[in-house]
Design an enzyme around this catalytic site. Structure first.
Site, short mmCIF file in Angstrom:
data_model
loop_
_atom_site.label_atom_id
_atom_site.label_comp_id
_atom_site.label_asym_id
_atom_site.label_seq_id
_atom_site.Cartn_x
_atom_site.Cartn_y
_atom_site.Cartn_z
N ASP A 84 8.56 5.79 -15.79
CA ASP A 84 10.01 5.63 -16.04
C ASP A 84 10.53 6.89 -16.73
O ASP A 84 10.59 7.95 -16.13
CB ASP A 84 10.21 4.33 -16.84
N ASN A 144 14.58 8.79 -12.32
CA ASN A 144 14.25 8.49 -13.70
C ASN A 144 13.95 9.74 -14.52
O ASN A 144 14.73 10.69 -14.51
CB ASN A 144 13.12 7.46 -13.75
#
Ligand code: ZN
Length: 290
Positions: free
Chosen positions: A196, A146
């Site tokens: 994330d 990510n």
């Protein structure tokens, strides 16, 4: 902190926002819908272009158009003509994997990592598309590659493999792109959600989107301390990027996928594009130099 909805996009999985300084627009994607978006804050308009497959990341290309990290690997795309050119598919032998988050390094190389659809541990990797269009595998043994960014002095690379709940730092050499000496610089507490997307601000601090955490957090990578949070009226916060005048606006993408009816009723703007003014500016994103 006032976070407001700037685009009621209702995206399935909004992701990978990046400010395109030359065009003064925010690029972002809806991964599963396979759409590339260009949001213009001057008039609030958003143009969506359908790509024929899931799209994990987009970066501007200095010589024109954009570069994409797709289910089928790295590609060049011309938004004006719709011409898509597939360049390299380093995981052609892994049909359960698709490309996920990506960004350019200070030398203009395009880095992007993969994710396994079934979250099979350690089957994903991080790749680098060099300016001569060759691909290198930079990190293996990942599960959900990510957020990524580089320190302001261009000596350090930061990366998130989501299930680790950590930000890893590496020594980075701009001349070669080589990374080494992995260490953990930030650990995200479980109650804050899953880390994330990530970006860096003009003070060298890391902004991390917290999936199912309903906020973006600002961490100091030098001591691992949480400095600030920006709450978002959507729980699945996926990524963030500074943009707009003086790069003073933090744009935040979110997702609707996986939310049940009750959750959607509770957060009707989930999947929207949000913006906040956190009081610190960002730094300009690098473009692909190939
Ligand atoms: Zn992501």
């Amino acid at each position: 902190m006032d976070t407001h909805l700037v685009l009621p996009a209702q995206a399935t999985l909004g992701e990978a926002p990046l400010w395109h300084a030359r065009e003064q627009r925010l690029l972002w994607v809806d991964i599963e819908a396979g759409t590339l978006h260009r949001f213009d804050p001057a008039d609030g308009s958003d143009r969506a272009l359908a790509i024929s497959q899931p799209i994990g990341a987009v970066v501007p290309r200095r010589s024109g158009g954009v570069m994409l990290a797709l289910e089928q690997g790295f590609a060049a795309f011309d938004p004006d003509t719709g011409a898509l050119t597939l360049l390299a598919d380093p995981e052609a032998d892994r049909p359960d994997n698709r490309f996920n988050d990506g960004k350019c390094d200070p030398a203009g190389r395009f880095w992007a990592g993969t994710i396994n659809r079934h979250r099979e541990p350690r089957t994903a990797a991080l790749y680098c598309l060099d300016t001569d269009l060759t691909v290198r595998r930079m990190l293996g043994g990942l599960t959900n590659s990510n957020g990524l960014c580089w320190s302001l002095d261009q000596q350090t690379f930061y990366h998130i493999d989501t299930p680790t709940r950590q930000v890893s730092a590496f020594d980075y050499r701009v001349e070669t792109g080589r990374i080494r000496n992995r260490r953990t610089v930030v650990s995200i507490p479980p109650e804050m959600g899953k880390p994330d997307g990530m970006t860096i601000d003009a003070e060298g601090m890391l902004w991390i989107a917290l999936f199912r955490g309903g906020c973006v957090g600002r961490w100091n990578p030098r001591d691992g301390r949480l400095l600030q949070t920006v709450s978002v009226p959507a729980s699945q916060v996926t990524a963030c990027a500074f943009g707009g005048a003086e790069l003073a606006t933090l744009y935040i993408t979110t997702a609707r996928a996986g939310l049940d009816e009750a959750a959607l009723a509770d957060q009707p703007d989930a999947g929207g594009l949000f913006a906040a003014r956190p009081g610190v500016a960002g730094v300009e994103a690098f473009e692909f130099a190939g």
